[in-house]
Design a protein around this motif. Structure first.
Motif, mmCIF file in Angstrom:
data_model
loop_
_atom_site.group_PDB
_atom_site.id
_atom_site.type_symbol
_atom_site.label_atom_id
_atom_site.label_comp_id
_atom_site.label_asym_id
_atom_site.label_seq_id
_atom_site.Cartn_x
_atom_site.Cartn_y
_atom_site.Cartn_z
ATOM 1 N N THR A 253 0.847 -1.482 -0.140
ATOM 2 C CA THR A 253 -0.158 0.063 -0.012
ATOM 3 C C THR A 253 0.963 1.119 0.211
ATOM 4 O O THR A 253 1.760 1.353 1.006
ATOM 5 C CB THR A 253 -0.841 -0.064 1.188
ATOM 6 O OG1 THR A 253 -1.699 -1.132 1.074
ATOM 7 C CG2 THR A 253 -2.080 1.172 1.234
ATOM 8 N N ALA A 254 0.697 2.137 -0.920
ATOM 9 C CA ALA A 254 1.371 3.427 -0.973
ATOM 10 C C ALA A 254 0.733 4.526 -0.379
ATOM 11 O O ALA A 254 -0.587 4.594 -0.683
ATOM 12 C CB ALA A 254 1.770 3.728 -2.351
ATOM 13 N N LEU A 255 1.532 5.375 0.344
ATOM 14 C CA LEU A 255 0.852 6.684 0.840
ATOM 15 C C LEU A 255 1.361 7.817 0.063
ATOM 16 O O LEU A 255 2.622 7.909 -0.032
ATOM 17 C CB LEU A 255 1.346 6.868 2.329
ATOM 18 C CG LEU A 255 0.447 5.885 3.568
ATOM 19 C CD1 LEU A 255 1.114 6.175 4.933
ATOM 20 C CD2 LEU A 255 -1.113 6.549 3.351
ATOM 21 N N ILE A 256 0.557 8.446 -0.649
ATOM 22 C CA ILE A 256 1.110 9.564 -1.404
ATOM 23 C C ILE A 256 0.373 10.879 -1.003
ATOM 24 O O ILE A 256 -0.799 10.940 -0.180
ATOM 25 C CB ILE A 256 0.504 9.545 -2.803
ATOM 26 C CG1 ILE A 256 -0.906 9.527 -3.397
ATOM 27 C CG2 ILE A 256 1.258 7.967 -3.587
ATOM 28 C CD1 ILE A 256 -1.148 9.261 -4.723
ATOM 29 N N GLY A 257 0.819 12.131 -1.372
ATOM 30 C CA GLY A 257 0.189 13.263 -1.158
ATOM 31 C C GLY A 257 1.401 14.449 -1.011
ATOM 32 O O GLY A 257 2.561 13.954 -1.083
ATOM 33 N N PRO A 258 1.171 15.646 -1.017
ATOM 34 C CA PRO A 258 2.108 16.682 -1.044
ATOM 35 C C PRO A 258 2.947 16.642 0.377
ATOM 36 O O PRO A 258 2.548 16.267 1.393
ATOM 37 C CB PRO A 258 1.466 17.886 -1.134
ATOM 38 C CG PRO A 258 -0.062 17.650 -0.464
ATOM 39 C CD PRO A 258 -0.413 16.295 -1.240
ATOM 40 N N SER A 259 4.216 17.420 0.424
ATOM 41 C CA SER A 259 5.093 17.309 1.602
ATOM 42 C C SER A 259 4.285 18.081 2.682
ATOM 43 O O SER A 259 3.563 19.064 2.356
ATOM 44 C CB SER A 259 6.208 18.072 1.141
ATOM 45 O OG SER A 259 6.960 17.565 0.094
ATOM 46 N N GLY A 260 4.361 17.545 3.962
ATOM 47 C CA GLY A 260 3.792 17.925 4.935
ATOM 48 C C GLY A 260 2.529 17.667 5.003
ATOM 49 O O GLY A 260 1.634 18.289 6.131
ATOM 50 N N CYS A 261 1.813 16.498 4.573
ATOM 51 C CA CYS A 261 0.274 16.124 4.543
ATOM 52 C C CYS A 261 0.102 15.194 5.658
ATOM 53 O O CYS A 261 -1.187 14.838 6.039
ATOM 54 C CB CYS A 261 -0.083 15.646 3.254
ATOM 55 S SG CYS A 261 0.505 14.111 2.712
ATOM 56 N N GLY A 262 1.108 14.694 6.131
ATOM 57 C CA GLY A 262 0.901 13.576 7.115
ATOM 58 C C GLY A 262 1.453 12.430 7.034
ATOM 59 O O GLY A 262 1.219 11.329 7.545
ATOM 60 N N LYS A 263 1.853 12.048 5.663
ATOM 61 C CA LYS A 263 2.036 10.526 5.321
ATOM 62 C C LYS A 263 3.092 9.946 6.189
ATOM 63 O O LYS A 263 2.809 8.845 6.603
ATOM 64 C CB LYS A 263 2.732 10.637 3.834
ATOM 65 C CG LYS A 263 1.889 11.314 2.845
ATOM 66 C CD LYS A 263 2.639 11.240 1.350
ATOM 67 C CE LYS A 263 4.163 11.511 1.286
ATOM 68 N NZ LYS A 263 4.019 13.055 1.547
ATOM 69 N N SER A 264 4.281 10.547 6.339
ATOM 70 C CA SER A 264 5.283 9.946 7.148
ATOM 71 C C SER A 264 4.978 10.076 8.628
ATOM 72 O O SER A 264 5.169 8.875 9.537
ATOM 73 C CB SER A 264 6.541 10.941 7.310
ATOM 74 O OG SER A 264 7.302 10.719 5.874
ATOM 75 N N THR A 265 4.136 10.926 9.205
ATOM 76 C CA THR A 265 3.424 10.897 10.282
ATOM 77 C C THR A 265 2.620 9.752 10.690
ATOM 78 O O THR A 265 2.670 9.103 11.607
ATOM 79 C CB THR A 265 2.812 12.236 10.845
ATOM 80 O OG1 THR A 265 3.603 13.116 10.896
ATOM 81 C CG2 THR A 265 2.073 11.990 12.134
ATOM 82 N N LEU A 266 1.818 9.399 9.827
ATOM 83 C CA LEU A 266 0.862 8.329 9.786
ATOM 84 C C LEU A 266 1.746 6.905 9.856
ATOM 85 O O LEU A 266 1.527 6.031 10.602
ATOM 86 C CB LEU A 266 -0.248 8.236 8.631
ATOM 87 C CG LEU A 266 -0.993 6.956 8.512
ATOM 88 C CD1 LEU A 266 -1.876 6.762 9.659
ATOM 89 C CD2 LEU A 266 -1.988 7.097 7.318
ATOM 90 N N LEU A 267 2.633 6.715 8.973
ATOM 91 C CA LEU A 267 3.512 5.617 8.763
ATOM 92 C C LEU A 267 4.248 5.460 10.063
ATOM 93 O O LEU A 267 4.205 4.173 10.607
ATOM 94 C CB LEU A 267 4.539 5.845 7.756
ATOM 95 C CG LEU A 267 5.439 4.686 7.620
ATOM 96 C CD1 LEU A 267 4.866 3.763 6.248
ATOM 97 C CD2 LEU A 267 6.776 5.349 6.854
ATOM 98 N N ARG A 268 4.619 6.419 10.859
ATOM 99 C CA ARG A 268 5.590 6.241 12.142
ATOM 100 C C ARG A 268 4.578 6.072 13.261
ATOM 101 O O ARG A 268 5.169 5.730 14.319
ATOM 102 C CB ARG A 268 6.368 7.627 12.243
ATOM 103 C CG ARG A 268 7.507 7.435 11.229
ATOM 104 C CD ARG A 268 8.286 8.681 11.219
ATOM 105 N NE ARG A 268 9.185 8.782 10.185
ATOM 106 C CZ ARG A 268 10.527 9.218 10.132
ATOM 107 N NH1 ARG A 268 10.766 9.639 11.341
ATOM 108 N NH2 ARG A 268 11.258 9.217 9.059
ATOM 109 N N CYS A 269 3.357 6.274 12.985
ATOM 110 C CA CYS A 269 2.356 5.864 14.283
ATOM 111 C C CYS A 269 2.246 4.273 14.211
ATOM 112 O O CYS A 269 1.973 3.665 15.540
ATOM 113 C CB CYS A 269 0.945 6.299 14.059
ATOM 114 S SG CYS A 269 0.855 8.202 14.121
#
Length: 253
Positions: A31-47
């Motif tokens: 599953t890929a998480l996409i979106g502009p920088s600062g949209c919360g992708k990495s934050t969600l991943l790291r949760c």
């Protein structure tokens, strides 16, 4: 479901980065998480493996489940969670020790004195992990070489291989190809696809072509919210939301 979040919200101090995210990741898929920088992708991943907690000013509300267990439950041990949920970062981060020692580092850390593997068993663990990431033929004669002397592509594959001996169920990948050239990117994408099925893989990427090539499902995030989540080809051919279409077509982000 391998991963499920329900009403997941997160704050960095007073700044809210995630807003009531409901998200499901199917077992064995990419599953890929996409979106502009600062949209919360990495934050969600790291949760998912609670790595956000390295910063003391982070506050999280809601539910994050891995294989049906809430990772924020008070009984959860972080070491066990991170054994179950491995993580690969943007830039390869091999330890400045030999290739062999890199592969065995996590295994030795998590098994400790509970399971003393013989030298033969450890060699088998090293070979199996390197074979699984398509690296064995390249480094089998360089096992005593410092891992930091390998190419960036080889280092990133090694970082993935280092996770495998502890038998994780989920692999989190935060822009794993961002430091690689196109040839190395293609090689790592091929590896990710090879690992599909044996592992559940959640990958953050800014590369739309990569998301389309190397994922089964895709989730689009914007301003800390999950806008759309569907099969990858459906998202790229017939997105359901204007914001998704605008991002995929390069109108912003």
């Amino acid at each position: 479901m391998a991963i499920r979040t329900e009403k997941l919200s997160l704050w960095y101090g007073t700044f809210q980065a995630l807003f009531d995210v409901d998200f499901e990741v199917k077992r064995g898929l990419i599953t890929a998480l996409i979106g502009p920088s600062g949209c919360g992708k990495s934050t969600l991943l790291r949760c998912v493996n609670r790595i956000n907690e390295r910063w003391g000013y982070v506050r999280t509300e809601g539910v994050v489940e891995v294989q049906g267990h809430n990772v924020y439950d008070a009984s959860v041990e972080l070491a066990q969670l991170r054994k179950q949920v491995g993580m690969v970062f943007q830039r390869p981060n091999p330890l400045p020790i030999s290739v062999r020692e890199n592969i065995l580092f996590g295994y030795n850390l998590h098994t400790g004195s509970k399971q003393k593997a013989s030298k033969v068993d450890k060699e088998a663990i090293v070979q199996r992990a390197l074979e699984e990431v398509l690296l064995w033929d390249t480094v089998k004669d360089k096992l005593e070489r410092k891992a930091t002397e390998l190419s960036l592509e080889e280092q990133q594959k090694l970082c993935i291989a280092r996770l495998l001996p502890v038998k994780p169920e989920v692999l989190l990948m935060d822009e794993p190809c961002s430091a690689l050239d196109p040839k190395a990117t293609a090689a790592v994408e091929e590896l990710i696809w090879q690992l599909r099925g044996d592992y559940t893989i959640l990958i953050v990427t800014h590369n739309m072509a990569q998301a389309r090539r190397a994922s089964d499902e895709c989730a689009f995030m914007l301003l800390g919210k999950l806008v759309e989540h569907t099969a990858t080809e459906e998202m790229f051919v017939t997105p359901q939301h204007r914001e998704t279409a605008d991002y995929i077509e390069g109108r912003y982000g």
